[in-house]
Design a protein around this motif. Structure first.
Motif, PDB file in Angstrom:
ATOM      1  N   LYS A 107    -113.355 -33.726  77.100  1.00  0.00           N
ATOM      2  CA  LYS A 107    -111.961 -34.161  76.921  1.00  0.00           C
ATOM      3  C   LYS A 107    -111.898 -35.680  76.746  1.00  0.00           C
ATOM      4  CE  LYS A 107    -109.779 -30.195  78.996  1.00  0.00           C
ATOM      5  NZ  LYS A 107    -109.010 -29.641  77.922  1.00  0.00           N
ATOM      6  N   GLY A 108    -112.705 -36.403  77.496  1.00  0.00           N
ATOM      7  CA  GLY A 108    -112.771 -37.844  77.325  1.00  0.00           C
ATOM      8  C   GLY A 108    -113.306 -38.222  75.954  1.00  0.00           C
ATOM      9  N   LYS A 109    -114.322 -37.503  75.509  1.00  0.00           N
ATOM     10  CA  LYS A 109    -114.895 -37.747  74.182  1.00  0.00           C
ATOM     11  C   LYS A 109    -113.855 -37.458  73.098  1.00  0.00           C
ATOM     12  CE  LYS A 109    -118.642 -36.412  71.122  1.00  0.00           C
ATOM     13  NZ  LYS A 109    -119.688 -35.451  70.834  1.00  0.00           N
ATOM     14  N   ASP A 110    -113.100 -36.373  73.260  1.00  0.00           N
ATOM     15  CA  ASP A 110    -112.055 -36.029  72.293  1.00  0.00           C
ATOM     16  C   ASP A 110    -111.023 -37.155  72.189  1.00  0.00           C
ATOM     17  OD1 ASP A 110    -113.345 -33.591  71.960  1.00  0.00           O
ATOM     18  OD2 ASP A 110    -111.872 -32.462  73.138  1.00  0.00           O
ATOM     19  N   PHE A 111    -110.646 -37.711  73.332  1.00  0.00           N
ATOM     20  CA  PHE A 111    -109.675 -38.805  73.323  1.00  0.00           C
ATOM     21  C   PHE A 111    -110.241 -40.032  72.629  1.00  0.00           C
ATOM     22  CE2 PHE A 111    -107.715 -42.562  75.345  1.00  0.00           C
ATOM     23  CZ  PHE A 111    -106.450 -42.421  74.809  1.00  0.00           C
ATOM     24  N   ARG A 112    -111.474 -40.387  72.942  1.00  0.00           N
ATOM     25  CA  ARG A 112    -112.099 -41.552  72.317  1.00  0.00           C
ATOM     26  C   ARG A 112    -112.185 -41.381  70.802  1.00  0.00           C
ATOM     27  NH1 ARG A 112    -115.057 -40.886  76.901  1.00  0.00           N
ATOM     28  NH2 ARG A 112    -116.820 -39.895  75.829  1.00  0.00           N
ATOM     29  N   GLU A 113    -112.556 -40.182  70.368  1.00  0.00           N
ATOM     30  CA  GLU A 113    -112.650 -39.926  68.931  1.00  0.00           C
ATOM     31  C   GLU A 113    -111.277 -39.968  68.257  1.00  0.00           C
ATOM     32  OE1 GLU A 113    -114.778 -36.222  68.609  1.00  0.00           O
ATOM     33  OE2 GLU A 113    -116.704 -37.169  69.075  1.00  0.00           O
ATOM     34  N   ALA A 114    -110.258 -39.417  68.929  1.00  0.00           N
ATOM     35  CA  ALA A 114    -108.904 -39.433  68.367  1.00  0.00           C
ATOM     36  C   ALA A 114    -108.383 -40.862  68.264  1.00  0.00           C
ATOM     37  CB  ALA A 114    -107.967 -38.580  69.223  1.00  0.00           C
ATOM     38  N   ALA A 115    -108.645 -41.680  69.276  1.00  0.00           N
ATOM     39  CA  ALA A 115    -108.209 -43.080  69.241  1.00  0.00           C
ATOM     40  C   ALA A 115    -108.937 -43.847  68.143  1.00  0.00           C
ATOM     41  CB  ALA A 115    -108.438 -43.737  70.599  1.00  0.00           C
ATOM     42  N   ALA A 116    -110.215 -43.576  67.964  1.00  0.00           N
ATOM     43  CA  ALA A 116    -110.986 -44.232  66.896  1.00  0.00           C
ATOM     44  C   ALA A 116    -110.465 -43.806  65.526  1.00  0.00           C
ATOM     45  CB  ALA A 116    -112.472 -43.903  67.027  1.00  0.00           C
ATOM     46  N   GLY A 149    -101.336 -36.914  65.950  1.00  0.00           N
ATOM     47  CA  GLY A 149    -101.534 -35.535  66.398  1.00  0.00           C
ATOM     48  C   GLY A 149    -102.761 -35.343  67.272  1.00  0.00           C
ATOM     49  N   PRO A 150    -103.938 -35.746  66.799  1.00  0.00           N
ATOM     50  CA  PRO A 150    -105.141 -35.578  67.627  1.00  0.00           C
ATOM     51  C   PRO A 150    -105.093 -36.377  68.937  1.00  0.00           C
ATOM     52  CG  PRO A 150    -105.747 -35.932  65.335  1.00  0.00           C
ATOM     53  CD  PRO A 150    -104.267 -36.183  65.440  1.00  0.00           C
ATOM     54  N   VAL A 151    -104.450 -37.539  68.917  1.00  0.00           N
ATOM     55  CA  VAL A 151    -104.341 -38.333  70.149  1.00  0.00           C
ATOM     56  C   VAL A 151    -103.463 -37.595  71.152  1.00  0.00           C
ATOM     57  CG1 VAL A 151    -103.536 -40.504  71.166  1.00  0.00           C
ATOM     58  CG2 VAL A 151    -104.772 -40.533  68.996  1.00  0.00           C
ATOM     59  N   GLY A 152    -102.320 -37.117  70.690  1.00  0.00           N
ATOM     60  CA  GLY A 152    -101.426 -36.373  71.578  1.00  0.00           C
ATOM     61  C   GLY A 152    -102.084 -35.126  72.140  1.00  0.00           C
ATOM     62  N   LYS A 153    -102.829 -34.428  71.290  1.00  0.00           N
ATOM     63  CA  LYS A 153    -103.532 -33.221  71.720  1.00  0.00           C
ATOM     64  C   LYS A 153    -104.576 -33.561  72.792  1.00  0.00           C
ATOM     65  CE  LYS A 153    -106.296 -29.376  70.000  1.00  0.00           C
ATOM     66  NZ  LYS A 153    -106.989 -28.798  68.866  1.00  0.00           N
ATOM     67  N   ALA A 154    -105.294 -34.663  72.605  1.00  0.00           N
ATOM     68  CA  ALA A 154    -106.310 -35.080  73.572  1.00  0.00           C
ATOM     69  C   ALA A 154    -105.672 -35.470  74.907  1.00  0.00           C
ATOM     70  CB  ALA A 154    -107.132 -36.239  73.017  1.00  0.00           C
ATOM     71  N   CYS A 155    -104.563 -36.190  74.842  1.00  0.00           N
ATOM     72  CA  CYS A 155    -103.868 -36.570  76.083  1.00  0.00           C
ATOM     73  C   CYS A 155    -103.386 -35.325  76.824  1.00  0.00           C
ATOM     74  CB  CYS A 155    -102.680 -37.476  75.784  1.00  0.00           C
ATOM     75  SG  CYS A 155    -103.113 -39.121  75.204  1.00  0.00           S
ATOM     76  N   LYS A 156    -102.743 -34.452  76.089  1.00  0.00           N
ATOM     77  CA  LYS A 156    -102.193 -33.233  76.661  1.00  0.00           C
ATOM     78  C   LYS A 156    -103.293 -32.359  77.269  1.00  0.00           C
ATOM     79  CE  LYS A 156     -99.283 -29.277  75.255  1.00  0.00           C
ATOM     80  NZ  LYS A 156     -99.038 -28.892  76.585  1.00  0.00           N
ATOM     81  N   GLY A 157    -104.419 -32.252  76.591  1.00  0.00           N
ATOM     82  CA  GLY A 157    -105.511 -31.431  77.094  1.00  0.00           C
ATOM     83  C   GLY A 157    -105.989 -31.860  78.465  1.00  0.00           C
TER      84      GLY A 157
END
Length: 159
Positions: free
Chosen positions: A115-124, A142-150
């Motif tokens: 989940k942390g990796k997903d957030f980092r990738e979405a922010a990048a 969209g991907p950032v919001g999804k990562a935060c929500k997850g």
């Protein structure tokens, strides 16, 4: 000069002892919890600017969007593992700082790491498109919001 030595010794002893006593009075994990909450505020501040543009409540500004996305990305890339020691969750009755972190954070490896990796990738990814145009910003959000929500849905107590 000899009369200064006891005073100097007392000053040093007090300066070393006072911070230690203050830290003990702060309770366990206070610094760690406050640090991670500060990072979350940095996320929230920058995401708030981007979300306002994406929703149309604030006019799209490519420079401001790029800057906010860049700030978010820098904060996301930080290695903040030291801010998340086991036991610094809402079930720890000894805490003097309120936290919404659930204890499941420490029992779900490697899921929490993903989940942390997903957030980092979405922010990048967001930093690459935020300053391009409004549609690109919206798509990148969209991907950032999804990562935060997850992470928040699974590992943070509802406020």
């Amino acid at each position: 000069m000899k009369s200064l030595s006891p005073m100097l010794f007392a000053a040093v002893a007090l300066s070393v002892g006072v911070p230690a006593a203050t830290a003990a009075d702060d309770g366990p994990f206070k610094a760690e919890i406050e640090a991670r909450q500060a990072v979350m505020q940095v996320y929230k501040f920058n995401l708030g600017q981007l979300a306002a543009m994406a929703k149309g409540t604030v006019a799209y500004d490519a420079e401001a969007a790029a800057r906010a996305a860049g700030n978010l990305n820098l904060a996301a890339q930080m290695n903040n593992g030291a801010m998340w020691p086991k036991g610094s969750d809402l079930t720890n009755g000894a805490l003097t700082v309120k936290t919404a972190a659930k204890p499941e954070i420490w029992s779900t490896w490697p899921e929490i790491g993903q989940k942390g990796k997903d957030f980092r990738e979405a922010a990048a990814g967001l930093v690459k498109v935020a300053g391009t145009d409004l549609d690109a910003l919206k798509a990148g959000m969209g991907p950032v919001g999804k990562a935060c929500k997850g992470c928040h849905d699974d590992f943070r107590q509802k406020q």
